[in-house]
Design a protein around this motif. Sequence first.
Motif, PDB file in Angstrom:
ATOM      1  N   LEU A 158       0.820  -1.209   0.000  1.00  0.00           N
ATOM      2  CA  LEU A 158       0.000   0.000   0.000  1.00  0.00           C
ATOM      3  C   LEU A 158       0.854   1.259   0.000  1.00  0.00           C
ATOM      4  N   PHE A 159       2.121   1.125   0.430  1.00  0.00           N
ATOM      5  CA  PHE A 159       2.999   2.284   0.546  1.00  0.00           C
ATOM      6  C   PHE A 159       3.763   2.556  -0.751  1.00  0.00           C
ATOM      7  N   LEU A 160       3.767   1.613  -1.644  1.00  0.00           N
ATOM      8  CA  LEU A 160       4.615   1.719  -2.832  1.00  0.00           C
ATOM      9  C   LEU A 160       3.790   1.919  -4.095  1.00  0.00           C
ATOM     10  N   GLY A 161       4.304   2.770  -4.982  1.00  0.00           N
ATOM     11  CA  GLY A 161       3.655   3.015  -6.258  1.00  0.00           C
ATOM     12  C   GLY A 161       4.570   2.623  -7.402  1.00  0.00           C
ATOM     13  N   LYS A 162       4.065   2.795  -8.626  1.00  0.00           N
ATOM     14  CA  LYS A 162       4.846   2.412  -9.809  1.00  0.00           C
ATOM     15  C   LYS A 162       6.185   3.128  -9.866  1.00  0.00           C
ATOM     16  N   ILE A 163       6.213   4.397  -9.431  1.00  0.00           N
ATOM     17  CA  ILE A 163       7.453   5.161  -9.536  1.00  0.00           C
ATOM     18  C   ILE A 163       8.554   4.569  -8.657  1.00  0.00           C
ATOM     19  N   HIS A 164       8.174   3.960  -7.546  1.00  0.00           N
ATOM     20  CA  HIS A 164       9.166   3.369  -6.656  1.00  0.00           C
ATOM     21  C   HIS A 164       9.756   2.091  -7.265  1.00  0.00           C
ATOM     22  N   TYR A 165       8.917   1.301  -7.909  1.00  0.00           N
ATOM     23  CA  TYR A 165       9.409   0.109  -8.599  1.00  0.00           C
ATOM     24  C   TYR A 165      10.256   0.511  -9.809  1.00  0.00           C
ATOM     25  N   TRP A 166       9.863   1.574 -10.459  1.00  0.00           N
ATOM     26  CA  TRP A 166      10.617   2.104 -11.607  1.00  0.00           C
ATOM     27  C   TRP A 166      12.027   2.488 -11.173  1.00  0.00           C
ATOM     28  N   LEU A 167      12.149   3.200 -10.074  1.00  0.00           N
ATOM     29  CA  LEU A 167      13.459   3.592  -9.565  1.00  0.00           C
ATOM     30  C   LEU A 167      14.269   2.378  -9.118  1.00  0.00           C
ATOM     31  N   TYR A 168      13.613   1.451  -8.464  1.00  0.00           N
ATOM     32  CA  TYR A 168      14.282   0.234  -8.006  1.00  0.00           C
ATOM     33  C   TYR A 168      14.873  -0.525  -9.193  1.00  0.00           C
ATOM     34  N   ASN A 169      14.117  -0.646 -10.270  1.00  0.00           N
ATOM     35  CA  ASN A 169      14.613  -1.345 -11.457  1.00  0.00           C
ATOM     36  C   ASN A 169      15.803  -0.620 -12.071  1.00  0.00           C
ATOM     37  N   LYS A 170      15.794   0.715 -12.035  1.00  0.00           N
ATOM     38  CA  LYS A 170      16.921   1.485 -12.560  1.00  0.00           C
ATOM     39  C   LYS A 170      18.186   1.238 -11.714  1.00  0.00           C
ATOM     40  N   ILE A 171      18.001   1.162 -10.402  1.00  0.00           N
ATOM     41  CA  ILE A 171      19.132   0.888  -9.510  1.00  0.00           C
ATOM     42  C   ILE A 171      19.685  -0.506  -9.793  1.00  0.00           C
ATOM     43  N   LYS A 172      18.799  -1.473  -9.953  1.00  0.00           N
ATOM     44  CA  LYS A 172      19.237  -2.842 -10.243  1.00  0.00           C
ATOM     45  C   LYS A 172      19.984  -2.889 -11.579  1.00  0.00           C
ATOM     46  N   TRP A 173      19.518  -2.107 -12.546  1.00  0.00           N
ATOM     47  CA  TRP A 173      20.204  -2.081 -13.835  1.00  0.00           C
ATOM     48  C   TRP A 173      21.613  -1.506 -13.676  1.00  0.00           C
ATOM     49  N   PHE A 174      21.755  -0.475 -12.886  1.00  0.00           N
ATOM     50  CA  PHE A 174      23.072   0.130 -12.659  1.00  0.00           C
ATOM     51  C   PHE A 174      23.999  -0.860 -11.966  1.00  0.00           C
ATOM     52  N   GLU A 175      23.436  -1.695 -11.115  1.00  0.00           N
ATOM     53  CA  GLU A 175      24.239  -2.748 -10.503  1.00  0.00           C
ATOM     54  C   GLU A 175      24.731  -3.738 -11.557  1.00  0.00           C
ATOM     55  N   GLY A 176      23.974  -3.887 -12.636  1.00  0.00           N
ATOM     56  CA  GLY A 176      24.421  -4.726 -13.742  1.00  0.00           C
ATOM     57  C   GLY A 176      25.669  -4.161 -14.400  1.00  0.00           C
ATOM     58  N   ILE A 177      25.751  -2.831 -14.493  1.00  0.00           N
ATOM     59  CA  ILE A 177      26.968  -2.203 -15.017  1.00  0.00           C
ATOM     60  C   ILE A 177      28.124  -2.477 -14.061  1.00  0.00           C
ATOM     61  N   GLU A 178      27.854  -2.416 -12.755  1.00  0.00           N
ATOM     62  CA  GLU A 178      28.899  -2.761 -11.777  1.00  0.00           C
ATOM     63  C   GLU A 178      29.423  -4.171 -12.029  1.00  0.00           C
ATOM     64  N   ASP A 179      28.532  -5.118 -12.260  1.00  0.00           N
ATOM     65  CA  ASP A 179      28.951  -6.500 -12.519  1.00  0.00           C
ATOM     66  C   ASP A 179      29.925  -6.574 -13.687  1.00  0.00           C
ATOM     67  N   GLU A 180      29.601  -5.875 -14.777  1.00  0.00           N
ATOM     68  CA  GLU A 180      30.446  -5.909 -15.966  1.00  0.00           C
ATOM     69  C   GLU A 180      31.791  -5.220 -15.712  1.00  0.00           C
ATOM     70  N   LEU A 181      31.772  -4.137 -14.949  1.00  0.00           N
ATOM     71  CA  LEU A 181      33.022  -3.447 -14.626  1.00  0.00           C
ATOM     72  C   LEU A 181      33.913  -4.307 -13.739  1.00  0.00           C
ATOM     73  N   LEU A 182      33.313  -5.061 -12.841  1.00  0.00           N
ATOM     74  CA  LEU A 182      34.110  -5.972 -12.002  1.00  0.00           C
ATOM     75  C   LEU A 182      34.742  -7.072 -12.838  1.00  0.00           C
ATOM     76  N   LEU A 183      34.030  -7.563 -13.830  1.00  0.00           N
ATOM     77  CA  LEU A 183      34.617  -8.553 -14.744  1.00  0.00           C
ATOM     78  C   LEU A 183      35.803  -7.955 -15.493  1.00  0.00           C
ATOM     79  N   LEU A 184      35.660  -6.704 -15.914  1.00  0.00           N
ATOM     80  CA  LEU A 184      36.766  -6.018 -16.588  1.00  0.00           C
ATOM     81  C   LEU A 184      37.939  -5.852 -15.636  1.00  0.00           C
ATOM     82  N   ALA A 185      37.647  -5.458 -14.392  1.00  0.00           N
ATOM     83  CA  ALA A 185      38.704  -5.286 -13.396  1.00  0.00           C
ATOM     84  C   ALA A 185      39.476  -6.584 -13.205  1.00  0.00           C
ATOM     85  N   GLU A 186      38.752  -7.688 -13.172  1.00  0.00           N
ATOM     86  CA  GLU A 186      39.408  -8.991 -13.005  1.00  0.00           C
ATOM     87  C   GLU A 186      40.324  -9.290 -14.182  1.00  0.00           C
ATOM     88  N   LYS A 187      39.863  -8.980 -15.393  1.00  0.00           N
ATOM     89  CA  LYS A 187      40.688  -9.195 -16.589  1.00  0.00           C
ATOM     90  C   LYS A 187      41.946  -8.337 -16.557  1.00  0.00           C
TER      91      LYS A 187
END
Length: 212
Positions: free
Chosen positions: A3-32
């Motif tokens: 009841l406390f959450l709206g679409k905009i909050h899920y939208w932001l959460y998904n954007k944060i999760k996507w940015f974490e995906g960039i972190e994953d790829e950068l860590l793979l590069l760092a390892e290389k």
Amino acid sequence: MSLFLGKIHYWLYNKIKWFEGIEDELLLLAEKENIDVQLLKNNLDAKYGERLEDKPLEDLIDTSNIHGWLQGRINIAEGRVAMITHEIIEKSEECLTKIYEVYKSQGIKAAKEVKAEKGTINDAGEIYNSINDYILDGMPCDRVNEVISSDNDSISWKRTIDVHEQLFHSERVDVKSFYNMRDEWIKAFVTELNNEFQYVKDSETVMVIRRV
């Protein structure tokens, strides 16, 4: 849905999760690049806090402070990427090109997701909206981007404030480098989504998507 959450909050959460995906790829590069990734992860957790658990938003968010929790998670995600970026560039300036490739590949990946869900998008404004379903530009209340003009064939917008400089500066990364990285993401995204359109910059703060 809580009841406390709206679409905009899920939208932001998904954007944060996507940015974490960039972190994953950068860590793979760092390892290389022979960077001690485990040590780097420990330093990231110590300075910024751990990444989000793989759980639904309603199981993670502080519903008594929704805005503050989301802002905090944006800062954590962005700070972690800024630190990793610094470590990679410190290893070699030539790695900057490799970082650009990470952002390009992530832009293509995002566009393929959009195409799979919506098909071909043939409107400049819809392409712009799709970009903003992925990239992090602070909270909606920050009003970072302001549309200057828009029609089916073209949309231009300007950046009104810089919400990234402080975090990247604290990690000794020129924020212009970050914007260059993100430009690579947007160019790849637009081209993959519909190659009849292109992304260009009229200036440091004014961007355009237009039909070729």
